[in-house]
Design an enzyme around this catalytic site. Structure first.
Site, PDB file in Angstrom:
ATOM      1  N   CYS A 126      -0.251   4.195  10.639  1.00  0.00           N
ATOM      2  CA  CYS A 126       0.039   5.539  11.286  1.00  0.00           C
ATOM      3  C   CYS A 126      -1.203   6.017  12.256  1.00  0.00           C
ATOM      4  O   CYS A 126      -1.711   7.025  12.044  1.00  0.00           O
ATOM      5  CB  CYS A 126       0.411   6.513  10.359  1.00  0.00           C
ATOM      6  SG  CYS A 126      -1.001   6.971   9.166  1.00  0.00           S
ATOM      7  N   GLY A 142       4.541   6.881  -1.161  1.00  0.00           N
ATOM      8  CA  GLY A 142       5.986   6.429  -1.498  1.00  0.00           C
ATOM      9  C   GLY A 142       6.923   6.665  -0.526  1.00  0.00           C
ATOM     10  O   GLY A 142       8.369   6.432  -0.802  1.00  0.00           O
ATOM     11  N   ASP A 180      -0.621   0.210  -5.296  1.00  0.00           N
ATOM     12  CA  ASP A 180      -1.555   0.909  -4.690  1.00  0.00           C
ATOM     13  C   ASP A 180      -3.041   0.855  -5.564  1.00  0.00           C
ATOM     14  O   ASP A 180      -2.953   0.679  -6.739  1.00  0.00           O
ATOM     15  CB  ASP A 180      -1.397   2.509  -4.395  1.00  0.00           C
ATOM     16  CG  ASP A 180      -1.971   3.165  -3.441  1.00  0.00           C
ATOM     17  OD1 ASP A 180      -1.451   3.242  -2.148  1.00  0.00           O
ATOM     18  OD2 ASP A 180      -3.005   3.757  -3.726  1.00  0.00           O
ATOM     19  N   CYS A 202       0.728  -1.094   0.184  1.00  0.00           N
ATOM     20  CA  CYS A 202       0.029   0.040   0.055  1.00  0.00           C
ATOM     21  C   CYS A 202       0.780   1.352  -0.047  1.00  0.00           C
ATOM     22  O   CYS A 202       1.185   1.873   1.018  1.00  0.00           O
ATOM     23  CB  CYS A 202      -1.142  -0.070   1.047  1.00  0.00           C
ATOM     24  SG  CYS A 202      -1.797  -1.470   1.395  1.00  0.00           S
TER      25      CYS A 202
END
Length: 440
Positions: free
Chosen positions: A366, A247, A267, A243
């Site tokens: 994240c 980048g 992606d 994913c």
């Protein structure tokens, strides 16, 4: 622009934000392009005010007893009083209705400012979305207010990753100092540099950025890529960034591989993949690109099979980056978190098919929410018994070329193969990392 005119601009931008899904950064940029008369100092001051309001949004709305929609004026007023500490007479000078400044205070506004904050619930004082507070209490125990404050309140620093294939961190620190900045080494990433966030410099115009010697990347994101351990693989290794997004981790993986083996950046959004290409060119690296126009297409997955390392930086709430994007906190819902957990388990199911026996799968978000982290990892482990937990400390010890203070990070990996980073514990964005090896 006068100070009052800057405040009026901030009000208008905050009102615009309440009716859009765009980021604050995008709306501020759009405003600047449409109002060319505003100089760089004006734009910086307006952006600072907008972010002050967004970081303390719950508290400020509570103090003014205002609804979220179209509350730009209430937010700016409350920020002047509660954040800046201005008195009502000082605020009235700015809110006079003269020139391009905001109109004069109403009696109701004056009464709210005189009344102060009052006793607010925890979700208001910390700035967290209301449904997240109970999750923080469960996850962090007595430390949860400190975790929430570090995540929501301060402006995040700017972290850079030095391209070790082109230069050294010492050389880049000297170059940044020559440009009048105040860089310092990051505590964990040996290729990281941290800049004070005030004022945020326009790094993309620097020669060292244009020549691919540095990239903008939070230290937590750097650690996630380095812990994946692409540099520990044999020369002909096959590495998949499943994913890839913008980048950032693809570039860090390429740095570790130093031109050896093959990287596949994948992606579902082709535009994201195309944005990686110029970054790779600047860095002097290359990758294969795969656009998942149909994520369930098994023929596409065949191309990726046999991966020595597969990194799944999964779509998530982004809650670990709320100190950078405070507006996103107030767009998240419990239903959205549940949907993301389901999506993450589906992505991991597909990704697992591509890892060869003896290969490594590293799951990253994240996010700081267990719904997307521990719960998703639990679901993956229950459904894939042929993947063994890979202790984080083994990756940290062998990744010494890239990571410092490994003992401290190992201590944070309390469950062995999982590591959580937060603004409070590691001064990075919030990240979750879980590592596995395929055994059969």
């Amino acid at each position: 622009m006068t100070p009052a005119a800057r405040l009026q601009a901030a009000i208008e931008i905050l009102d615009q934000l309440s009716g859009t899904r765009a980021t604050a950064e995008a709306v501020l940029k759009q405003w600047g392009q449409a109002n060319r008369y505003a100089g760089s100092k004006d734009r910086r001051a307006i952006a600072d005010r907008v972010y002050r309001c967004l970081r303390g949004k719950q508290r400020l709305l509570w103090a003014m007893q205002a609804d979220e929609r179209g509350a730009g004026r209430a937010l700016v007023l409350a920020s002047l009083s509660l954040v800046d500490g201005l008195s009502i007479p000082e605020i009235e000078v700015l809110f006079s209705g003269e020139g391009y400044g905001p109109k004069a205070l109403s009696q109701a506004e004056r009464e709210r400012l005189e009344g102060g904050e009052g006793e607010a619930p925890a979700w208001v004082t910390t700035g967290l979305p209301q449904f997240v507070v109970s999750r923080f209490e469960t996850q962090f125990g007595a430390d949860w207010p400190a975790e929430a404050t570090a995540l929501m309140m301060p402006r995040a620093p700017i972290d850079l990753r030095v391209n070790g294939n082109k230069t050294t961190r010492e050389a880049m620190i000297e170059a940044l100092e020559a440009d009048g900045l105040s860089p310092e080494p990051t505590p964990f990433s040996k290729y990281g540099i941290r800049l004070s966030a005030e004022p945020p410099p326009n790094l993309v115009k620097l020669d060292i950025y244009q020549s691919g010697q540095i990239e903008i990347q939070d230290e937590g994101s750097q650690l996630a890529a380095f812990i994946a351990g692409a540099g520990l693989l044999p020369g002909a290794a096959k590495v998949v960034d499943f994913c890839a997004g913008g980048g950032g981790k693809t570039l860090a993986l390429a740095q570790m591989m130093d031109g050896n083996g093959d990287i596949y950046a994948c992606d579902v959004v082709e535009k994201r993949l195309k944005a990686i290409e110029p970054r790779l060119l600047r860095a002097g690296a290359s990758a294969h690109f795969m656009h998942f126009f149909d994520p369930d297409d098994t023929a596409q997955l065949e191309v990726l099979k046999g991966a020595d390392l597969l990194l799944v930086d999964a779509p998530c709430s982004g809650s670990g980056t709320w100190r950078r994007h405070p507006e996103e906190a107030h767009r998240l819902s419990e239903d959205k978190v549940a949907a993301l957990h389901t999506l993450q388990t589906q992505i991991l199911d597909r990704a697992a098919q591509c890892v060869k026996i003896g290969g490594r799968l590293v799951y990253v978000t994240c996010s700081v929410l267990d719904d997307e982290n521990a719960r998703t990892a639990d679901a993956f482990e229950a459904a894939h018994p042929f993947f063994d937990a890979l202790p984080i400390h083994t990756l940290l010890e062998h990744g010494g070329l890239y990571i410092d203070h490994t003992a401290r990070l190992t201590k944070l990996a309390r469950t062995g193969h999982r590591l959580s980073l937060t603004p409070h514990t590691t001064q990075t964005d919030g990240f979750f990392i879980a590592a596995y090896t395929r055994t059969q």
